[in-house]
Design an enzyme around this catalytic site. Structure first.
Site, PDB file in Angstrom:
ATOM      1  N   GLN A  90       0.814  -1.220   0.000  1.00 51.25           N
ATOM      2  CA  GLN A  90       0.000   0.000   0.000  1.00 51.25           C
ATOM      3  C   GLN A  90       0.848   1.270   0.000  1.00 51.25           C
ATOM      4  OE1 GLN A  90      -1.584  -1.147   4.065  1.00 51.25           O
ATOM      5  NE2 GLN A  90      -1.541   1.071   4.362  1.00 51.25           N
ATOM      6  N   CYS A  96      -5.008   0.610   3.703  1.00 53.39           N
ATOM      7  CA  CYS A  96      -5.108  -0.800   4.111  1.00 53.39           C
ATOM      8  C   CYS A  96      -6.510  -1.350   3.912  1.00 53.39           C
ATOM      9  CB  CYS A  96      -4.703  -0.943   5.572  1.00 53.39           C
ATOM     10  SG  CYS A  96      -5.693   0.063   6.700  1.00 53.39           S
ATOM     11  N   HIS A 235      -5.812  -0.845  11.641  1.00 52.21           N
ATOM     12  CA  HIS A 235      -5.285  -1.493  10.439  1.00 52.21           C
ATOM     13  C   HIS A 235      -6.280  -2.547   9.963  1.00 52.21           C
ATOM     14  CE1 HIS A 235      -2.297  -2.387   7.526  1.00 52.21           C
ATOM     15  NE2 HIS A 235      -1.827  -3.503   8.050  1.00 52.21           N
ATOM     16  N   ASN A 255      -0.843  -9.282   4.939  1.00 48.57           N
ATOM     17  CA  ASN A 255      -0.727  -7.837   5.117  1.00 48.57           C
ATOM     18  C   ASN A 255      -0.579  -7.181   3.748  1.00 48.57           C
ATOM     19  OD1 ASN A 255      -0.531  -5.378   6.396  1.00 48.57           O
ATOM     20  ND2 ASN A 255       1.287  -5.892   7.609  1.00 48.57           N
TER      21      ASN A 255
END
Ligand SMILES: *[C@@H]1O[C@H](CO)[C@@H](O)[C@H](O)[C@H]1NC(C)=O
Ligand SMILES: *[C@@H]1O[C@H](CO)[C@@H](O)[C@H](O)[C@H]1NC(C)=O
Ligand SMILES: *[C@@H]1O[C@H](CO)[C@@H](O)[C@H](O)[C@H]1NC(C)=O
Ligand SMILES: *[C@@H]1O[C@H](CO)[C@@H](O)[C@H](O)[C@H]1NC(C)=O
Ligand SMILES: *[C@@H]1O[C@H](CO)[C@@H](O)[C@H](O)[C@H]1NC(C)=O
Ligand SMILES: *[C@@H]1O[C@H](CO)[C@@H](O)[C@H](O)[C@H]1NC(C)=O
Ligand SMILES: *[C@@H]1O[C@H](CO)[C@@H](O)[C@H](O)[C@H]1NC(C)=O
Ligand SMILES: *[C@@H]1O[C@H](CO)[C@@H](O)[C@H](O)[C@H]1NC(C)=O
Length: 289
Positions: A90, A96, A235, A255
């Site tokens: 990102q 996110c 997040h 992630n």
């Protein structure tokens, strides 16, 4: 990365499938596995799904290798699944939430279509009106927008990622996938989340990230700092599997910080204890058009 939670909880019940008990009991005896009733039902389902893959593979005459059950047969790991796109980055943009929204949509579309098509996070960053672009958002808001606002999710190739807030360039000719149904899963029910991962491949979750998370490199993450209720959820990530190692249950979490972070972009987070609040806001895409 501010995150907003704006939609009511929709509890999604997932049925447990029952199958041949003999193979499962033999397997448990062979590998010395014992589970309570809840865990047993889930593990058995995983085992049977793996059993189907193994049987199918070994029945193909052209195969040059064979598969067999081992101690991992009752775990789920979609990291190498053909419907999971490579880990993305990102960069310096609090997007996110858009990455967390797109992965399950790509996965669901691919399961239906048979081929993986990359979809656009930038479309969401620039155009989704309920969130804050590079300053944060929620994956469920993104799905609401894709379903009801844009009437589709743009292809990555036509709307590539820039990691900046720019003006919306979306047109309907860019659409590569459409959402029919999505929902929030029951909070704080790890078993139910496991069933959803098993059925749907990937689920979106929100977590609280604290300092050590940035430097995670391996093992099962269990820092107590991120459990602190005074530190907000900040997040969004995606669960793509689960397992157990070293006497600890974990989620396999994807992630959006590139493959250089963690375990090739993934982190194992302790499962079943709401570690970093990961079991608070699970959500899933149930069907695509
Ligand atoms: C079953 O075992 C798992 C793992 O040991 C545990 O997390 C869970 O709470 C247990 N469930 C029940 C109903 O005892
Ligand atoms: C083997 O044959 C099956 C069809 O029977 C096919 O789906 C599969 O792709 C083949 N695998 C290889 C390695 O050629
Ligand atoms: C899969 O998607 C491609 C490209 O969008 C499309 O041409 C094809 O018809 C789809 N296949 C199925 C089975 O839906
Ligand atoms: C990006 O756009 C959002 C509105 O969508 C705004 O709240 C935010 O301040 C912008 N961020 C930057 C870095 O320009
Ligand atoms: C958690 O989910 C499982 C599986 O869907 C379900 O059987 C169980 O009743 C749920 N637990 C609670 C407390 O609702
Ligand atoms: C998700 O799982 C549910 C429950 O098994 C199933 O009905 C649905 O078709 C699945 N959807 C996708 C996109 O995998
Ligand atoms: C389990 O422990 C071994 C040895 O300490 C370590 O290398 C591995 O990363 C651990 N795995 C998990 C998932 O925690
Ligand atoms: C929780 O976080 C707050 C704010 O950062 C801090 O003041 C407090 O000491 C933390 N509590 C614990 C138990 O670590």
């Amino acid at each position: 990365m501010k995150l907003l939670f704006a939609f009511a909880i929709i509890v999604i019940g997932l049925a447990v499938v029952f199958g041949t008990p003999d193979a499962w009991n033999e397997y448990k005896n062979k590998h010395g596995k014992k589970f309570n009733a809840t865990d047993d039902a889930q593990r058995k389902k995983n085992f049977l799904a793996t059993d189907a893959i193994i049987t199918k593979h070994n029945s193909q005459k052209n195969g040059t290798y064979k598969l067999e059950h081992n101690q991992f047969s009752d775990m789920v790991d979609y990291r190498t699944h053909a419907c999971l796109s490579p880990v993305r980055d990102q960069k310096q943009c609090g997007s996110c939430w858009a990455f967390s929204a797109i992965t399950p949509l790509e996965f669901a579309r691919c399961k239906k279509n048979g081929t993986l098509l990359a979809l656009s996070e930038q479309h969401l960053v620039d155009c989704e009106p309920y969130d804050y672009g590079c300053n944060g958002g929620w994956y469920t808001n993104a799905w609401y927008y894709i379903k009801n606002g844009a009437l589709g999710s743009a292809k990555q190739s036509l709307y590539p990622y820039t990691a900046t807030n720019t003006t919306c360039k979306f047109t309907s000719s860019m659409v590569g996938a459409k959402i029919s149904t999505y929902g929030n899963l029951q909070p704080l029910n790890a078993t139910n989340m496991q069933l959803a991962v098993q059925s749907n491949g990937s689920i979106s979750v929100a977590i609280t990230v604290t300092n050590s998370f940035f430097y995670y490199s391996g093992g099962t993450y269990n820092d107590v700092a991120c459990d602190n209720k005074t530190i907000p959820i900040n997040h969004a990530v995606v669960i793509v599997g689960y397992g157990a190692a070293n006497a600890t249950n974990y989620w396999i979490v994807r992630n959006s910080w590139g493959t250089g972070w963690g375990q090739a972009g993934y982190v194992f987070i302790q499962r079943g204890v709401n570690k970093c609040k990961i079991e608070q806001y699970p959500a899933v895409i149930l069907s695509v058009v």
